[in-house]
Write a protein that holds these residues in place. Sequence first.
Motif, mmCIF file in Angstrom:
data_model
loop_
_atom_site.group_PDB
_atom_site.id
_atom_site.type_symbol
_atom_site.label_atom_id
_atom_site.label_comp_id
_atom_site.label_asym_id
_atom_site.label_seq_id
_atom_site.Cartn_x
_atom_site.Cartn_y
_atom_site.Cartn_z
ATOM 1 N N LYS A 194 -11.292 77.772 16.621
ATOM 2 C CA LYS A 194 -11.209 77.076 17.899
ATOM 3 C C LYS A 194 -9.780 77.104 18.454
ATOM 4 C CE LYS A 194 -15.067 73.938 16.881
ATOM 5 N NZ LYS A 194 -15.472 72.535 16.656
ATOM 6 N N THR A 195 -8.808 76.923 17.567
ATOM 7 C CA THR A 195 -7.406 76.963 18.012
ATOM 8 C C THR A 195 -7.053 78.340 18.556
ATOM 9 O OG1 THR A 195 -6.829 75.333 16.320
ATOM 10 C CG2 THR A 195 -5.015 76.581 17.309
ATOM 11 N N GLN B 86 -15.043 71.396 3.014
ATOM 12 C CA GLN B 86 -14.325 72.464 2.321
ATOM 13 C C GLN B 86 -13.780 73.486 3.334
ATOM 14 O OE1 GLN B 86 -13.555 72.461 -0.891
ATOM 15 N NE2 GLN B 86 -14.572 70.467 -1.118
ATOM 16 N N PHE B 87 -13.749 74.714 2.946
ATOM 17 C CA PHE B 87 -13.027 75.750 3.693
ATOM 18 C C PHE B 87 -13.643 76.062 5.058
ATOM 19 C CE2 PHE B 87 -12.475 76.543 -0.848
ATOM 20 C CZ PHE B 87 -11.104 76.437 -0.944
ATOM 21 N N LYS B 88 -14.948 75.853 5.202
ATOM 22 C CA LYS B 88 -15.588 76.213 6.459
ATOM 23 C C LYS B 88 -15.072 75.380 7.618
ATOM 24 C CE LYS B 88 -20.112 77.242 8.434
ATOM 25 N NZ LYS B 88 -21.565 77.274 8.210
ATOM 26 N N VAL B 89 -14.781 74.094 7.338
ATOM 27 C CA VAL B 89 -14.247 73.235 8.389
ATOM 28 C C VAL B 89 -12.883 73.736 8.852
ATOM 29 C CG1 VAL B 89 -13.526 70.877 8.958
ATOM 30 C CG2 VAL B 89 -15.521 71.265 7.481
ATOM 31 N N GLU C 290 -20.128 76.277 -1.947
ATOM 32 C CA GLU C 290 -18.818 75.618 -1.874
ATOM 33 C C GLU C 290 -18.100 75.952 -0.560
ATOM 34 O OE1 GLU C 290 -14.655 75.353 -4.475
ATOM 35 O OE2 GLU C 290 -16.310 76.664 -5.128
ATOM 36 N N LEU C 291 -18.231 77.169 -0.093
ATOM 37 C CA LEU C 291 -17.579 77.548 1.154
ATOM 38 C C LEU C 291 -18.203 76.871 2.363
ATOM 39 C CD1 LEU C 291 -17.044 81.393 0.598
ATOM 40 C CD2 LEU C 291 -15.308 79.604 0.597
#
Length: 374
Positions: A367-368, A357-360, A351-352
């Motif tokens: 990156k920010t 989900q959360f990985k994106v 799921e992660l």
Amino acid sequence: MASFSFSKPTATTTSLGFGFGFGSATGLGLNSSINQLQQQQLQGSDNLTNLATCVSVPVIFGDERDALIAKWNQIQAFWGRGKGYCSQSNTVTFTPENPFCRFKAVGYSCMPLSSNEDGLVSFIFNKKVDEISHYQTQIIDTLSKLLGNKTTLSVCVDAVKPLPDDKTELIFYIMERQTTGISRRFTASDVYNFLHTPNILSQLTQQLLVHQIVPKVGLSNEQLNNYLENAPSGIDPFLWQQAKLDNPEPDSLIPVPMVGFKELHQRIKHQAQQTHLHQTRLKVICDDLTELQVKHANMQAKSEQYKRKHRQLSHQILKAMVKQEVGRKMGYAIQADEEQLRVNLEAVHTELNAPTQFKVDLNLCCKTYVRKQL
């Protein structure tokens, strides 16, 4: 050396001394002040007749010059200073206490809360508070000698307060501790009467340079009613009555006459002194609050440090428990609950790592952060 005894108190004669300014009452010689007030009222009737004649119809020359002298007498009476002529042989001295004086007002002072049983007596010194504080032990020793150096009697200092004009008030009481273990305070009137005996008073004046002795005794209900019902000398009864009605706190404040510039100046100095004491106390409180805020910030920093250390230790303990559990389970087949735990962990991992989900979101945050670092 006089022996100390409170068995036969003598009559006391003191003046009515209210402290000028809120929160400052220097003690009251109450019985004598009431008597003085009554005597002033009896003597005032004769003086008032001469005074009225002096400012209205003086008889000196028997012509128009008497009217001019009357106006001059009126100016002196309004000012509260000078000497006026009623006739060629009769004169009147104008004081601020005369009823025609214009420079009068009524203020309010706090009523003292101490009673005669509290035994508080104050010494007034013409010295600064630092000097009195430095020689406080010597003052106590001298008083103990005057009391006969009795082991059952002890002089206890209640407070040392600065007064205007570089004066200082030292408040104390005398405690008797009997061999049976019972202790009591001598009353303020008894201590005052003993200290006002001629030989004791002379020694206090010469050795300790005591300027004034004041018993810290409040007004009884009868004395308070008598004081409020009779207007002081030179104060208009209607002004006195209005002052009683305008009293903001009748339970704790009492009207006090201010006659002439001298008393007004004294009141201003006492209020300035009291304001300075309040400001000094507020500064001490502010310094204490600042110190407490610094200590609080330090405690918060230490608390965060201990939290981080606790998490590190928890992780270390968890790793140690994992290694211990792996070693303990080595050689054994996988059990059903362990298999179920593996399935659950794989589901969470899947799921992660799902694209939506959360990985994106995590990759976007990384990156920010990297861009901001650059």
